[in-house]
Design a protein around this motif. Structure first.
Motif, PDB file in Angstrom:
ATOM      1  N   TYR A  65     -11.364  16.534   1.503  1.00 25.16           N
ATOM      2  CA  TYR A  65     -10.820  15.724   0.413  1.00 25.16           C
ATOM      3  C   TYR A  65      -9.351  15.468   0.724  1.00 25.16           C
ATOM      4  O   TYR A  65      -8.614  16.370   1.112  1.00 25.16           O
ATOM      5  N   TYR A  66      -8.916  14.205   0.562  1.00 25.48           N
ATOM      6  CA  TYR A  66      -7.533  13.851   0.868  1.00 25.48           C
ATOM      7  C   TYR A  66      -6.906  13.082  -0.289  1.00 25.48           C
ATOM      8  O   TYR A  66      -7.594  12.453  -1.102  1.00 25.48           O
ATOM      9  N   ASN A  67      -5.584  13.144  -0.354  1.00 22.86           N
ATOM     10  CA  ASN A  67      -4.803  12.425  -1.358  1.00 22.86           C
ATOM     11  C   ASN A  67      -3.551  11.898  -0.667  1.00 22.86           C
ATOM     12  O   ASN A  67      -2.716  12.666  -0.203  1.00 22.86           O
ATOM     13  N   ILE A  68      -3.447  10.563  -0.562  1.00 28.22           N
ATOM     14  CA  ILE A  68      -2.323   9.929   0.132  1.00 28.22           C
ATOM     15  C   ILE A  68      -1.541   9.086  -0.874  1.00 28.22           C
ATOM     16  O   ILE A  68      -2.096   8.168  -1.488  1.00 28.22           O
ATOM     17  N   SER A  69      -0.263   9.395  -1.029  1.00 28.98           N
ATOM     18  CA  SER A  69       0.599   8.604  -1.920  1.00 28.98           C
ATOM     19  C   SER A  69       1.630   7.871  -1.072  1.00 28.98           C
ATOM     20  O   SER A  69       2.245   8.452  -0.175  1.00 28.98           O
ATOM     21  N   VAL A  70       1.814   6.576  -1.366  1.00 25.15           N
ATOM     22  CA  VAL A  70       2.709   5.720  -0.592  1.00 25.15           C
ATOM     23  C   VAL A  70       3.833   5.215  -1.491  1.00 25.15           C
ATOM     24  O   VAL A  70       3.575   4.728  -2.597  1.00 25.15           O
ATOM     25  N   THR A  71       5.060   5.332  -1.009  1.00 28.19           N
ATOM     26  CA  THR A  71       6.217   4.820  -1.755  1.00 28.19           C
ATOM     27  C   THR A  71       6.853   3.668  -0.979  1.00 28.19           C
ATOM     28  O   THR A  71       6.581   3.470   0.213  1.00 28.19           O
ATOM     29  N   ASN A  72       7.686   2.905  -1.683  1.00 27.85           N
ATOM     30  CA  ASN A  72       8.378   1.751  -1.107  1.00 27.85           C
ATOM     31  C   ASN A  72       7.410   0.693  -0.591  1.00 27.85           C
ATOM     32  O   ASN A  72       7.627   0.069   0.453  1.00 27.85           O
ATOM     33  N   THR A  73       6.321   0.504  -1.322  1.00 23.25           N
ATOM     34  CA  THR A  73       5.335  -0.492  -0.937  1.00 23.25           C
ATOM     35  C   THR A  73       5.894  -1.893  -1.123  1.00 23.25           C
ATOM     36  O   THR A  73       6.506  -2.207  -2.152  1.00 23.25           O
ATOM     37  N   THR A  74       5.680  -2.744  -0.121  1.00 23.26           N
ATOM     38  CA  THR A  74       6.121  -4.138  -0.221  1.00 23.26           C
ATOM     39  C   THR A  74       4.974  -5.017  -0.681  1.00 23.26           C
ATOM     40  O   THR A  74       3.804  -4.715  -0.455  1.00 23.26           O
ATOM     41  N   MET A  75       5.333  -6.109  -1.352  1.00 27.89           N
ATOM     42  CA  MET A  75       4.348  -7.065  -1.854  1.00 27.89           C
ATOM     43  C   MET A  75       5.019  -8.418  -2.000  1.00 27.89           C
ATOM     44  O   MET A  75       6.252  -8.537  -1.893  1.00 27.89           O
ATOM     45  N   ASP A  76       4.204  -9.459  -2.209  1.00 24.20           N
ATOM     46  CA  ASP A  76       4.757 -10.804  -2.380  1.00 24.20           C
ATOM     47  C   ASP A  76       5.704 -10.842  -3.573  1.00 24.20           C
ATOM     48  O   ASP A  76       5.418 -10.274  -4.640  1.00 24.20           O
ATOM     49  N   ASP A  77       6.816 -11.518  -3.394  1.00 28.52           N
ATOM     50  CA  ASP A  77       7.801 -11.667  -4.462  1.00 28.52           C
ATOM     51  C   ASP A  77       7.358 -12.812  -5.377  1.00 28.52           C
ATOM     52  O   ASP A  77       7.345 -13.976  -4.959  1.00 28.52           O
ATOM     53  N   PRO A  78       6.955 -12.514  -6.631  1.00 34.60           N
ATOM     54  CA  PRO A  78       6.445 -13.577  -7.515  1.00 34.60           C
ATOM     55  C   PRO A  78       7.503 -14.597  -7.903  1.00 34.60           C
ATOM     56  O   PRO A  78       7.170 -15.735  -8.260  1.00 34.60           O
ATOM     57  N   ASN A  79       8.758 -14.210  -7.834  1.00 38.10           N
ATOM     58  CA  ASN A  79       9.837 -15.118  -8.231  1.00 38.10           C
ATOM     59  C   ASN A  79      10.363 -15.955  -7.074  1.00 38.10           C
ATOM     60  O   ASN A  79      11.095 -16.936  -7.305  1.00 38.10           O
ATOM     61  N   GLY A 113      -9.802  10.377  -1.588  1.00 38.83           N
ATOM     62  CA  GLY A 113     -11.232  10.263  -1.352  1.00 38.83           C
ATOM     63  C   GLY A 113     -11.822  11.449  -0.631  1.00 38.83           C
ATOM     64  O   GLY A 113     -11.173  12.465  -0.371  1.00 38.83           O
ATOM     65  N   ILE A 114     -13.100  11.271  -0.264  1.00 40.96           N
ATOM     66  CA  ILE A 114     -13.891  12.305   0.414  1.00 40.96           C
ATOM     67  C   ILE A 114     -14.451  11.716   1.696  1.00 40.96           C
ATOM     68  O   ILE A 114     -14.912  10.569   1.722  1.00 40.96           O
ATOM     69  N   GLU A 115     -14.417  12.495   2.766  1.00 36.22           N
ATOM     70  CA  GLU A 115     -15.045  12.109   4.031  1.00 36.22           C
ATOM     71  C   GLU A 115     -15.934  13.241   4.517  1.00 36.22           C
ATOM     72  O   GLU A 115     -15.576  14.419   4.397  1.00 36.22           O
ATOM     73  N   ALA A 116     -17.085  12.875   5.062  1.00 35.29           N
ATOM     74  CA  ALA A 116     -18.008  13.872   5.607  1.00 35.29           C
ATOM     75  C   ALA A 116     -18.610  13.333   6.894  1.00 35.29           C
ATOM     76  O   ALA A 116     -18.959  12.150   6.985  1.00 35.29           O
ATOM     77  N   ALA A 158     -18.078   8.121   3.542  1.00 38.99           N
ATOM     78  CA  ALA A 158     -16.682   8.062   3.104  1.00 38.99           C
ATOM     79  C   ALA A 158     -16.610   7.401   1.740  1.00 38.99           C
ATOM     80  O   ALA A 158     -17.179   6.319   1.524  1.00 38.99           O
ATOM     81  N   TYR A 159     -15.921   8.055   0.814  1.00 40.73           N
ATOM     82  CA  TYR A 159     -15.613   7.469  -0.490  1.00 40.73           C
ATOM     83  C   TYR A 159     -14.100   7.393  -0.616  1.00 40.73           C
ATOM     84  O   TYR A 159     -13.396   8.384  -0.436  1.00 40.73           O
ATOM     85  N   ASN A 160     -13.600   6.189  -0.913  1.00 45.05           N
ATOM     86  CA  ASN A 160     -12.163   5.982  -1.015  1.00 45.05           C
ATOM     87  C   ASN A 160     -11.814   5.311  -2.341  1.00 45.05           C
ATOM     88  O   ASN A 160     -12.384   4.275  -2.689  1.00 45.05           O
ATOM     89  N   ASP A 161     -10.890   5.932  -3.059  1.00 49.59           N
ATOM     90  CA  ASP A 161     -10.398   5.388  -4.333  1.00 49.59           C
ATOM     91  C   ASP A 161      -8.932   5.025  -4.140  1.00 49.59           C
ATOM     92  O   ASP A 161      -8.070   5.893  -4.107  1.00 49.59           O
ATOM     93  N   SER A 162      -8.669   3.732  -3.955  1.00 49.97           N
ATOM     94  CA  SER A 162      -7.307   3.247  -3.743  1.00 49.97           C
ATOM     95  C   SER A 162      -6.884   2.349  -4.895  1.00 49.97           C
ATOM     96  O   SER A 162      -7.697   1.576  -5.421  1.00 49.97           O
ATOM     97  N   LYS A 163      -5.605   2.437  -5.265  1.00 47.97           N
ATOM     98  CA  LYS A 163      -5.080   1.527  -6.279  1.00 47.97           C
ATOM     99  C   LYS A 163      -3.565   1.461  -6.192  1.00 47.97           C
ATOM    100  O   LYS A 163      -2.890   2.381  -5.710  1.00 47.97           O
ATOM    101  N   ILE A 164      -3.052   0.321  -6.642  1.00 47.57           N
ATOM    102  CA  ILE A 164      -1.605   0.142  -6.743  1.00 47.57           C
ATOM    103  C   ILE A 164      -1.166   0.793  -8.054  1.00 47.57           C
ATOM    104  O   ILE A 164      -1.535   0.334  -9.136  1.00 47.57           O
TER     105      ILE A 164
END
Length: 810
Positions: A640-654, A669-672, A689-695
């Motif tokens: 079981y793993y937990n990965i947190s990402v900071t300073n994520t870039t994305m399109d500038d809406p403005n 998620g879980i990997e076997a 593999a089960y992966n739960d990713s979200k912003i």
């Protein structure tokens, strides 16, 4: 007539006697001939001799599939499951008998064959020293797809059960059984990789723990291939999971991990294998693998792998024609110093991979609902490109002492694409499609140098395995491109306009296009790194890993000579730690592990005010269990793993066309994985593999907060392969295999205002083969159920495909 014919012989006693004498004569002649033939056969048998014996491993167990060969005649045989061999009909004389198996020390014996006698010659083969994974002889002997032992993951001689990191290994034996003709097909056996994402120039990426992951590492250093990769030179694929910024260059890995392709290296026994493959979509593929020692002492070893490939798409247009050659040389200077040099050289001519962008203002939200003909490419074989690839790799290994060794690695890469690359976009409100073409000349120049010092020593009673290293990396590119768009055509009923997409018309549009500042761009970036990692054995069952790396980045940015401006340039320093703990609950069979790993990516996107972005950081916590039991017949990893990402870039809406750095992301998620050989001849490779990713945090107006990133792929992925081969009897080597892959529903676009769905899929593959020491015949059917499914770029994948493979080995 009938009465006369029946009665006549009986009516004459003379004729009856004559027939009796004739039958007696025939019997005597047959008996005499039989005696002559028997005598000749006996003389032939008496004029030849035989050799028999057993081959065992250093631990006293029978070694199957070991090649036993007479050097003078090149006649040979593979040992049976019990380790026995029997060579018959050998002319009397003196011979050199060789027993060889990859990963074991080749052994030779001088023998004398005597007419009419059988001579017994036994072998005991010790482990080879070139690669750690071959120490597990039983793994190669029975569980033939299990080769987990590798120094690449930790840069140390560390067994899988001792390593707190999760990784998968796909062997060349498994790819051969599955009749793999495309490099990415080997990834079907790695949990969580999904459908490959193919770019316009053949470059591929896959998924790992919800992150898009490229194929940029070869033999543990930079192998940046901007084009397609040929599998002819692949010994194995190593998928190292999670942020790996401590021991590997972060510019070449993702937060989900990395894929390291390990190439074939020379060995001591002469061997040649030539393979021809043909099948659906006009496939014609010829490969050769030639291995030769160049001197009597076998201190200079040479190997060359080459491939000639020609294949068309299942669609109405599309092709790939390529030539590939990979020579490699090993020079064993003495018992302390060795040098490896190899190269990968490839040229190809191809059309772009299918790429389709949906209409984010349209009413259609599922690729199945578009109604586009699955086999229509909306392309033309004249709109193509040329690519070149040259990879030069060197490795110098020096044994400093019994406890320390030096490892120097060097890689130089040139990779280029020149020609027309394409993509498609929809305007579904009017059911039209637009064909976009980029006329480009895009060369990459890569240099990577590593110096590692590896130690294995004790402080008191505690064992330490240490690697300390320095790394230099430089990447340059000069991008010339002009993009044009053809007039939109109906994608349901294109009519004659479908044939309007030609190279001449594209070239005319390119010539008429107004020049722009960004038509020619130069990029140059470098990094300098130092790292150290120590595996400290607290007890014979408990060990701890502590690692740290520091990188200094110097990105000179994108320079446009037209206006003399540079954008995206920065200088940054980043630190990356790594910690791990392993406890072997059952010594050598079951271990519990946990790790903390850190990775980072330096961001070169452009902000509206041209201010530099901070590095993106990923922190992973992971725990699980590893099993290697029942004489290596069962190998499994569950985590079981937990990965947190900071300073994520994305399109500038403005500010359209620019990026902003205001986000965080969570991927857990879980990997076997299971690699098993429950009984002789039967092998299983399976994964889930089960992966739960979200912003978890996003800039206002982006519309993605709380949602799964579209490029994270399916949340659930599964793979299975089962095969059985006869291990004895007259049909030894005959086998069959069956397996498949599953992926749940995913998204091409996933925002609060627009979603575009890619349906779930299940594919089934099957093969049958007959593998003998001198030849191999195999036939594979991919996608047996003719499943329609798509990649993240909405590229239709191959329907049912058959491939016949014929190999000669000598």
């Amino acid at each position: 007539m009938l009465f006369t014919a029946t009665y006549y012989p009986l009516a004459s006693a003379t004729n009856f006697k004559r027939q009796s004498r004739l039958l007696t004569s025939i019997k005597l002649i047959c008996l005499f001939a039989l005696l002559i033939i028997s005598g000749r056969l006996s003389a032939q048998v008496a004029a030849t001799g035989a050799l028999k014996g057993t081959v065992k491993t250093f631990d006293g167990k029978a070694a199957e599939y070991v090649n036993v060969t007479l050097t003078e005649t090149n006649e040979g045989i593979a040992t049976s499951q019990s380790g026995h061999y029997n060579l018959k009909n050998i002319k009397p004389g003196s011979y050199t008998l060789v027993a060889s198996f990859i990963g074991l020390q080749t052994q030779t014996k001088q023998v004398t064959v005597t007419a009419g006698q059988t001579t017994t010659v036994n072998f005991v083969l010790s482990e080879g020293g070139k690669q750690l994974q071959e120490v597990y002889v039983q793994s190669a002997k029975h569980n033939k797809f299990l080769k987990k032992e590798t120094e690449d993951v930790a840069r140390l001689p560390l067994k899988n059960l001792e390593n707190p990191q999760v990784y998968s290994v796909v062997t060349s034996e498994l790819m051969k059984e599955q009749v793999v003709t495309s490099y990415v097909d080997g990834f079907k056996n790695i949990p969580g990789t999904g459908v490959p994402l193919v770019y316009n120039n053949g470059r591929t990426t896959l998924l790992s723990r919800g992150f898009v992951t490229g194929n940029f590492i070869r033999n543990s250093v930079a192998g940046y291939n901007f084009n397609s990769i040929d599998p002819a030179d692949i010994e194995k694929i190593e998928a190292i999971k999670g942020p790996t910024g401590t021991l590997f260059n972060s510019s070449l890995a993702s937060f989900g991990g990395l894929f390291n392709r390990v190439t074939k290296q020379p060995f001591e026994t002469p061997r040649t294998e030539i393979t021809y493959q043909t099948g659906s979509f006009d496939l014609n593929r010829l490969t050769a693998d030639v291995n030769l020692p160049l001197n009597k002492d076998k201190t200079v070893l040479f190997r060359i792998n080459t491939a000639l490939h020609n294949e068309h798409s299942f669609q109405d247009a599309g092709f790939n024609r390529s030539f590939f050659v990979a020579p490699s040389l090993t020079y064993i200077v003495n018992d302390r110093l060795s040098v490896d040099i190899d190269a990968e050289i490839g040229n190809s001519n191809a059309t772009s991979a299918y790429r389709l962008a949906p209409d984010i203002k349209g009413a259609i939200h599922n690729v199945k609902d578009l109604g586009i003909d699955y086999k229509r490419s909306f392309g033309n074989n004249g709109v193509d490109y040329l690519s070149r690839q040259i990879d030069i790799y060197g490795l110098i290994k020096y044994k400093i002492s019994d406890n320390w060794k030096s490892q120097t690695m060097f890689n130089k890469t040139f990779s280029s694409t020149k020609g027309m690359v394409t993509q498609l976009s929809l305007v579904d409100s009017v059911k039209k499609i637009k064909q976009q073409v980029t006329q480009e000349d895009y060369p990459y120049y890569i240099t990577n140098v590593q110096q590692n010092f590896i130690g294995d020593f004790k402080i008191g009673h505690f064992r330490n395995r240490v690697v300390a290293g320095l790394e230099y990396y430089n990447q340059k590119s000069n991008n010339t491109n002009v993009t044009v768009i053809m007039p939109a055509i109906s994608y349901l009923t294109p009519g004659a306009a479908y044939n309007n997409f030609t190279a001449d018309k594209v070239s005319a549009l390119v010539a008429a296009a107004a020049p722009k500042v960004g038509d020619y761009v130069q990029n140059n970036q470098s990094s300098y790194a130092a790292y150290v990692s120590d595996v400290f054995n607290l007890t014979d069952r408990l060990n701890a890993m502590a690692s740290i790396r520091v990188d200094r980045f110097d990105n000179k940015g994108a320079y446009t000579p037209a206006d003399g401006k540079t954008t995206g340039n920065f200088k940054q320093t980043a630190w990356s730690p790594k910690l791990g703990l392993v406890y072997e609950v059952v010594k050598g069979q079951v271990s519990l592990f946990g790790n903390y790993m850190n990775g980072f990516n330096n961001v070169s996107s452009t902000s509206f005010d041209n201010s530099p972005f901070k590095p993106q950081y990923a922190n992973q916590w992971e725990g699980g269990v590893k099993i290697d039991a029942w004489d290596h017949k069962i190998s499994s990893t569950i985590s079981y793993y937990n990965i947190s990402v900071t300073n994520t870039t994305m399109d500038d809406p403005n500010h359209p066309g620019f990026s902003t750095q205001a986000g965080t992301q969570l991927s857990k998620g879980i990997e076997a994985e299971l690699i098993a050989n429950p009984f002789a001849g039967f092998n299983i490779v399976a994964g889930y593999a089960y992966n739960d990713s979200k912003i978890t945090s996003a800039a206002p107006g982006t519309g993605i907060q709380g949602l799964r990133p579209a490029n994270a792929g399916p949340a659930r992925l599964a793979n299975l392969w089962m095969s059985y081969r006869l291990t004895g009897g007259q049909l030894q080597g005959l086998g069959l295999g069956v397996g498949g892959n599953y992926g749940s529903q995913s998204f091409q676009t996933n925002t609060q205002t627009f979603k575009f769905v890619i349906p779930s899929y299940t594919t089934v593959d099957a093969t049958v083969f007959y593998d003998k020491p001198k030849y191999r015949i195999g036939f594979k059917l991919d996608n047996l159920t003719n499943q329609k499914y798509w990649s993240f770029r909405l590229a239709p994948q191959n329907p049912t495909r058959g491939t016949l493979s014929l190999s000669i080995k000598f």
